[in-house]
Design a protein around this motif. Structure first.
Motif, PDB file in Angstrom:
ATOM      1  N   GLY A 107     -75.166 -44.032  62.935  1.00 43.84           N
ATOM      2  CA  GLY A 107     -75.502 -42.807  62.203  1.00 43.84           C
ATOM      3  C   GLY A 107     -74.335 -42.257  61.403  1.00 43.84           C
ATOM      4  O   GLY A 107     -74.354 -41.102  60.975  1.00 43.84           O
ATOM      5  N   ALA A 108     -73.291 -43.101  61.184  1.00 43.89           N
ATOM      6  CA  ALA A 108     -72.246 -42.706  60.242  1.00 43.89           C
ATOM      7  C   ALA A 108     -72.856 -42.568  58.848  1.00 43.89           C
ATOM      8  O   ALA A 108     -72.396 -41.782  58.030  1.00 43.89           O
ATOM      9  N   ASP A 109     -73.893 -43.328  58.603  1.00 46.97           N
ATOM     10  CA  ASP A 109     -74.757 -43.175  57.434  1.00 46.97           C
ATOM     11  C   ASP A 109     -75.892 -42.226  57.832  1.00 46.97           C
ATOM     12  O   ASP A 109     -76.858 -42.651  58.441  1.00 46.97           O
ATOM     13  N   ASN A 110     -75.841 -40.885  57.579  1.00 50.44           N
ATOM     14  CA  ASN A 110     -74.775 -40.281  56.819  1.00 50.44           C
ATOM     15  C   ASN A 110     -74.215 -39.061  57.578  1.00 50.44           C
ATOM     16  O   ASN A 110     -73.974 -38.026  56.992  1.00 50.44           O
ATOM     17  N   GLY A 111     -74.012 -39.285  58.886  1.00 46.56           N
ATOM     18  CA  GLY A 111     -73.385 -38.228  59.663  1.00 46.56           C
ATOM     19  C   GLY A 111     -71.978 -37.918  59.195  1.00 46.56           C
ATOM     20  O   GLY A 111     -71.521 -36.762  59.268  1.00 46.56           O
ATOM     21  N   ILE A 112     -71.280 -38.936  58.697  1.00 41.49           N
ATOM     22  CA  ILE A 112     -69.920 -38.711  58.201  1.00 41.49           C
ATOM     23  C   ILE A 112     -69.940 -37.793  56.986  1.00 41.49           C
ATOM     24  O   ILE A 112     -69.166 -36.835  56.877  1.00 41.49           O
ATOM     25  N   GLY A 113     -70.843 -38.050  56.050  1.00 45.19           N
ATOM     26  CA  GLY A 113     -70.951 -37.189  54.867  1.00 45.19           C
ATOM     27  C   GLY A 113     -71.214 -35.745  55.243  1.00 45.19           C
ATOM     28  O   GLY A 113     -70.596 -34.820  54.699  1.00 45.19           O
ATOM     29  N   CYS A 114     -72.118 -35.549  56.190  1.00 39.73           N
ATOM     30  CA  CYS A 114     -72.419 -34.185  56.658  1.00 39.73           C
ATOM     31  C   CYS A 114     -71.199 -33.547  57.303  1.00 39.73           C
ATOM     32  O   CYS A 114     -70.981 -32.332  57.187  1.00 39.73           O
ATOM     33  N   SER A 115     -70.393 -34.349  57.973  1.00 43.02           N
ATOM     34  CA  SER A 115     -69.201 -33.826  58.659  1.00 43.02           C
ATOM     35  C   SER A 115     -68.173 -33.284  57.668  1.00 43.02           C
ATOM     36  O   SER A 115     -67.534 -32.258  57.915  1.00 43.02           O
ATOM     37  N   TYR A 116     -67.996 -33.976  56.535  1.00 40.90           N
ATOM     38  CA  TYR A 116     -67.109 -33.451  55.495  1.00 40.90           C
ATOM     39  C   TYR A 116     -67.613 -32.098  54.999  1.00 40.90           C
ATOM     40  O   TYR A 116     -66.826 -31.175  54.770  1.00 40.90           O
ATOM     41  N   MET A 117     -68.911 -31.965  54.812  1.00 37.76           N
ATOM     42  CA  MET A 117     -69.495 -30.711  54.329  1.00 37.76           C
ATOM     43  C   MET A 117     -69.251 -29.575  55.314  1.00 37.76           C
ATOM     44  O   MET A 117     -68.848 -28.472  54.934  1.00 37.76           O
ATOM     45  N   LEU A 118     -69.496 -29.854  56.578  1.00 39.11           N
ATOM     46  CA  LEU A 118     -69.315 -28.823  57.609  1.00 39.11           C
ATOM     47  C   LEU A 118     -67.846 -28.425  57.729  1.00 39.11           C
ATOM     48  O   LEU A 118     -67.529 -27.247  57.967  1.00 39.11           O
ATOM     49  N   TRP A 119     -66.963 -29.390  57.553  1.00 39.45           N
ATOM     50  CA  TRP A 119     -65.519 -29.099  57.556  1.00 39.45           C
ATOM     51  C   TRP A 119     -65.158 -28.156  56.405  1.00 39.45           C
ATOM     52  O   TRP A 119     -64.449 -27.157  56.609  1.00 39.45           O
ATOM     53  N   LEU A 120     -65.662 -28.442  55.208  1.00 36.62           N
ATOM     54  CA  LEU A 120     -65.378 -27.588  54.056  1.00 36.62           C
ATOM     55  C   LEU A 120     -65.963 -26.188  54.249  1.00 36.62           C
ATOM     56  O   LEU A 120     -65.349 -25.188  53.856  1.00 36.62           O
ATOM     57  N   MET A 121     -67.135 -26.102  54.859  1.00 41.54           N
ATOM     58  CA  MET A 121     -67.724 -24.792  55.156  1.00 41.54           C
ATOM     59  C   MET A 121     -66.826 -24.007  56.109  1.00 41.54           C
ATOM     60  O   MET A 121     -66.619 -22.806  55.937  1.00 41.54           O
ATOM     61  N   SER A 122     -66.275 -24.693  57.097  1.00 39.92           N
ATOM     62  CA  SER A 122     -65.402 -24.008  58.064  1.00 39.92           C
ATOM     63  C   SER A 122     -64.117 -23.517  57.414  1.00 39.92           C
ATOM     64  O   SER A 122     -63.473 -22.587  57.904  1.00 39.92           O
ATOM     65  N   GLU A 123     -63.754 -24.129  56.270  1.00 38.37           N
ATOM     66  CA  GLU A 123     -62.572 -23.709  55.518  1.00 38.37           C
ATOM     67  C   GLU A 123     -62.905 -22.634  54.485  1.00 38.37           C
ATOM     68  O   GLU A 123     -62.022 -22.156  53.769  1.00 38.37           O
ATOM     69  N   GLY A 124     -64.190 -22.291  54.369  1.00 35.44           N
ATOM     70  CA  GLY A 124     -64.601 -21.177  53.511  1.00 35.44           C
ATOM     71  C   GLY A 124     -64.796 -21.494  52.043  1.00 35.44           C
ATOM     72  O   GLY A 124     -64.883 -20.579  51.216  1.00 35.44           O
ATOM     73  N   TYR A 125     -64.901 -22.753  51.671  1.00 35.36           N
ATOM     74  CA  TYR A 125     -65.012 -23.109  50.248  1.00 35.36           C
ATOM     75  C   TYR A 125     -66.353 -22.644  49.666  1.00 35.36           C
ATOM     76  O   TYR A 125     -67.409 -22.830  50.273  1.00 35.36           O
ATOM     77  N   ASP A 126     -66.268 -22.078  48.452  1.00 34.07           N
ATOM     78  CA  ASP A 126     -67.462 -21.595  47.756  1.00 34.07           C
ATOM     79  C   ASP A 126     -68.098 -22.758  46.987  1.00 34.07           C
ATOM     80  O   ASP A 126     -67.864 -22.960  45.792  1.00 34.07           O
ATOM     81  N   CYS A 127     -68.897 -23.543  47.705  1.00 35.03           N
ATOM     82  CA  CYS A 127     -69.664 -24.638  47.122  1.00 35.03           C
ATOM     83  C   CYS A 127     -71.121 -24.468  47.517  1.00 35.03           C
ATOM     84  O   CYS A 127     -71.460 -23.673  48.400  1.00 35.03           O
ATOM     85  N   GLU A 128     -72.000 -25.206  46.862  1.00 33.02           N
ATOM     86  CA  GLU A 128     -73.369 -25.348  47.349  1.00 33.02           C
ATOM     87  C   GLU A 128     -73.389 -26.578  48.262  1.00 33.02           C
ATOM     88  O   GLU A 128     -72.933 -27.655  47.874  1.00 33.02           O
ATOM     89  N   TYR A 129     -73.888 -26.390  49.484  1.00 34.42           N
ATOM     90  CA  TYR A 129     -73.917 -27.476  50.465  1.00 34.42           C
ATOM     91  C   TYR A 129     -75.378 -27.849  50.726  1.00 34.42           C
ATOM     92  O   TYR A 129     -76.115 -27.091  51.359  1.00 34.42           O
ATOM     93  N   LEU A 130     -75.783 -29.015  50.226  1.00 33.71           N
ATOM     94  CA  LEU A 130     -77.183 -29.432  50.321  1.00 33.71           C
ATOM     95  C   LEU A 130     -77.321 -30.589  51.306  1.00 33.71           C
ATOM     96  O   LEU A 130     -76.816 -31.694  51.068  1.00 33.71           O
ATOM     97  N   PHE A 131     -78.018 -30.324  52.408  1.00 35.93           N
ATOM     98  CA  PHE A 131     -78.333 -31.337  53.416  1.00 35.93           C
ATOM     99  C   PHE A 131     -79.800 -31.730  53.218  1.00 35.93           C
ATOM    100  O   PHE A 131     -80.695 -30.896  53.393  1.00 35.93           O
TER     101      PHE A 131
END
Length: 429
Positions: A92-116
């Motif tokens: 499930g690295a396809d695509n759990g890894i991609g989601c993990s980068y998104m969640l990391w950026l959210m935890s850092e407060g970045y103003d992006c649109e995060y679409l899962f």
């Protein structure tokens, strides 16, 4: 430990097989609340997180479902030789890894649109039916699987479903004997990115075995997912003599100690189709150094009344995709099948622009051999490019090997390397 890896381990414990949505949706809703993001969910289980009064120029997108070769599978992560693998399942690295980068950026407060997005692995259902509004000018997808390759184009695809009810009962006047024939432990793999690697197809091998040994087919079931090269197949076959032509070392033959006065067999057209069908690569693009057209005979199953076959066709050209769909449909019908198609998604024509060049420039700081590429697999980017023609899109990802199989693994060093690239891309936008 890298926070992305910690997040990946955490979300791997959440059931995310295609078709399973609520556990992950609830997780993201709580996560978004924790880091002060709004969380929106549409009728197709897509999830969009963004800040109040967001001015995001960049959307980061990944699908959250995973291929599960067994229903309701939750992978158990194993660390070995610098890789994460799973114990006897897909990772499930396809695509759990991609989601993990998104969640990391959210935890850092970045103003992006995060679409899962949901259900990518069973027909890009979430992306195709997206009801959520995106306002960003750029999209970074993190669903590619080879470090150093920045994907700017991909194959389109269509799923083909065929049924045949040509069954008859015959008298066993020639003393046929019944055998259970099984093939397993094949390498398997992704029916797009691995289709050119001569990975053996279990269904094709059984078709060859039946035909070469002049058998009669009574029952057959095999294949795991429509986007995987089939690993496991079982069949009940009648032979006059013990089958001497084995065709592959992994085939196991067990005699069924039951004499039958009558045999309920499928029309030989079915095994003739399986045996003669040109599975695999149908065309290669030398300019892009990528498979142009391919088709994979992915699944087969029997019930009382009919036999069902599922195939997945791919092409880097929408015109070629339509052609291979029509040709396959006509071919199946000539063998007595009823055919329908579904799950079609467009090809993403390679597009070099200011965003892809910016991603390449940043990537080359960490890998001088980085390049813009196109891949023979379906990416949701193709659908988003169709929905949002003015959006500039690129796809990257860490090294993931053998997705959609029990051999799936992701390189830990590559995860960490890509985190530096991702953060610099986000900062630059």
């Amino acid at each position: 430990m890298n926070k992305i890896i910690e997040i990946f381990k955490e979300i791997t414990t959440i059931p995310r097989c295609s078709g399973t949505h609520q556990p992950f949706i609830e997780y993201i809703q709580n996560y978004a609340k924790k880091y002060d993001y709004n969380c929106f969910v549409d009728n197709y289980n897509n999830i969009l997180c963004k800040k109040d009064n967001s001015k995001a120029k960049l959307c980061i997108q990944n699908h959250y479902d995973i291929v599960c070769l067994k229903d309701n599978c939750v992978p158990t992560i194993v660390e070995e030789d610098g890789f994460f693998k799973a114990a006897e399942s897909t990772l499930g690295a396809d695509n759990g890894i991609g989601c993990s980068y998104m969640l990391w950026l959210m935890s850092e407060g970045y103003d992006c649109e995060y679409l899962f997005t949901s259900d990518e692995e069973i027909g890009l259902i979430g992306a195709n039916n997206l009801e959520l509004e995106l306002k960003a000018s750029y999209m970074l997808n993190i669903d590619s699987e080879e470090e150093g390759e920045i994907c700017i184009g991909c194959a389109g695809g269509v799923d083909i479903f065929a049924k045949n009810s040509s069954k008859k009962i015959i008298e066993n006047t020639e003393n046929y004997e019944l055998y259970e024939v099984e093939i397993s432990k094949l390498p398997g793999g992704h029916s797009g990115v691995d289709i050119h690697k001569n990975v053996p197809n279990g269904i094709k091998l059984i078709g060859e075995f039946v035909t070469e040994n002049k058998g009669l087919l009574l029952d057959i079931n095999g294949g795991e997912r429509i986007n995987s090269i089939p690993v496991n197949v079982k069949a009940i076959i009648a032979f006059k003599d013990y089958p001497s032509i084995k065709v592959h070392d992994n085939i196991c033959i067990s005699k069924i100690e039951t004499k039958s006065e009558h045999l309920n067999i499928w029309n030989s057209d079915i095994t003739n189709f399986i045996y003669t069908f040109a599975n695999g690569v149908r065309g290669f693009d030398k300019e892009l150094n990528v498979v142009l057209n391919s088709i994979n005979l992915a699944k087969i199953s029997t019930n009382i009344d009919e036999i069902e076959i599922e195939l997945s066709a791919r092409s880097m050209s929408n015109i070629e995709l339509e052609k291979i769909k029509k040709e396959t449909k006509l071919l199946l019908e000539s063998f007595g099948f009823e055919v329908k198609t579904a799950g079609k998604y467009p090809a993403w024509k390679p597009d070099v622009n200011e965003f892809t060049n910016q991603v390449l420039e940043i990537y080359k700081k960490y890998d001088e051999n980085a390049s813009l590429e196109a891949i023979h697999a379906g990416l949701e980017c193709a659908i988003f490019k169709d929905k949002f023609p003015n959006m500039k899109i690129a796809s990257i990802g860490p090294n993931i090997f053998n997705p959609h199989s029990t051999r799936e693994k992701v390189e830990i060093e590559s995860i960490n390397k890509l985190s530096k690239i991702v953060i610099e891309i986000v900062d630059s936008i």
